[in-house]
Design a protein around this motif. Sequence first.
Motif, short mmCIF file in Angstrom:
data_model
loop_
_atom_site.label_atom_id
_atom_site.label_comp_id
_atom_site.label_asym_id
_atom_site.label_seq_id
_atom_site.Cartn_x
_atom_site.Cartn_y
_atom_site.Cartn_z
N ALA A 21 -35.45 -23.70 -81.62
CA ALA A 21 -35.47 -22.25 -81.20
C ALA A 21 -35.59 -22.09 -79.69
N THR A 22 -36.62 -22.96 -79.28
CA THR A 22 -36.54 -23.00 -77.54
C THR A 22 -35.36 -23.52 -76.86
N GLU A 30 -26.38 -18.66 -79.79
CA GLU A 30 -26.61 -17.69 -80.86
C GLU A 30 -27.31 -18.00 -82.21
N LEU A 31 -27.08 -19.32 -82.54
CA LEU A 31 -27.23 -19.65 -83.88
C LEU A 31 -28.39 -21.08 -83.45
N ILE A 32 -29.52 -21.00 -84.12
CA ILE A 32 -30.61 -22.15 -83.94
C ILE A 32 -30.27 -23.32 -84.86
N ASP A 33 -30.28 -24.49 -84.59
CA ASP A 33 -29.78 -25.67 -85.08
C ASP A 33 -30.87 -26.06 -85.91
N VAL A 34 -31.43 -25.42 -86.87
CA VAL A 34 -32.72 -26.17 -87.37
C VAL A 34 -32.36 -27.08 -88.52
N PRO A 35 -32.99 -28.20 -88.82
CA PRO A 35 -32.65 -29.18 -89.40
C PRO A 35 -32.71 -29.08 -91.22
N MET A 111 -32.32 -18.00 -88.67
CA MET A 111 -31.69 -18.88 -87.77
C MET A 111 -31.29 -18.29 -86.50
N LEU A 112 -31.30 -17.04 -86.37
CA LEU A 112 -30.43 -16.42 -85.18
C LEU A 112 -31.24 -15.92 -84.09
N THR A 113 -31.04 -16.31 -82.90
CA THR A 113 -31.80 -15.89 -81.49
C THR A 113 -31.53 -14.45 -81.70
#
Length: 247
Positions: A21-22, A30-35, A111-113
Motif C-alpha cells: 500500500a505504501t 490506483e491498484l495495490i498489488d497485495v499478494p 485493494m484500491l488507493t
Amino acid sequence: MSGAVELVLVRHGESEGNVAATAAQLGGIELIDVPARDADVLLSPTGREQAAALGRGMAAVAPDRRADVVLCSPYARARETAEIAVREAGWDVPVRSDERLRDRELGILDMLTQLGVERRFPDEAERRRWLGKFYYRPPGGESWADVALRLRSIVAELNALGSGHRIMLVCHDAVVLLFRYILEGLSEREILDLASTTTVANASTTTFVRPSGEGAWTLQDFNQTSHLSSLGVTVTEHGGDASVQPR
C-alpha cells in the motif's frame, strides 16, 4: 491494580499489505498489488521482527501481570503477530481467534488507493465525502459504525469479567481506534479527529484499566512503541492495512 481488569490492545506488525500500500501511494498507482486476499496477507520480515520485539517486551512483565488469554483477529497478520509474540515472551497462555476483531471490510473498494477510488468509483467517492468516514459503507463492505457494533459485544463480555483479569487483543488499526471510541464514549467528531492526526503504529500497545467489578475504563497508555525502539522504523505511514484510502 490487583483488583482491576486490564485490557491490552495490540496492532499487528507490518504486513506485506502495508508495504504494498505504501508503494502504491508513493507511486501514484490506483491498484495495490497485495499478494493474497486481505484475510491471508502475512507479516513482512519487518513485521515479524516487530512481533518478536513485542514478545521480548511482554517477557519482562511479572507473571501475575500476564494476560489470561490472548485473542486475535482471524486475519493471518494478526494471528502471526500474536503467536510470535507469545512464543518470544515464553507465556503459557492460549491464543484464540475471534472474528469480531477482524479489520474493517472495504467491499468493492478493497485493494484500491484513494486515487483508485476517485478514478474507478467517482460516485462512491462523492457519497463517502457526503456521509463522512464514520457512516460511509462501501458496497459489500462495512462502515466504522458497523465495526463498532460488533466490537460492542466484546466490550459487554469484558465488562462482565470478575476482578484481576488481564486480556490481550491483537487486531488492526481501525479496531484499536474504535475500542477507544466505545470505551471512552467519544463522539463521531472526536474519533475522526483522532484518526486524522494519529497513526496507530504496527505492533504498538494501547492499555485500558477498569476497577474491579464496576466503573469506567481508563486509558492508561496509547500507541506505546518503546518495546520497538531497537528496530528503527516502527510506524507504518498510511492508516490502513491493504489500502491507503480512508479505512
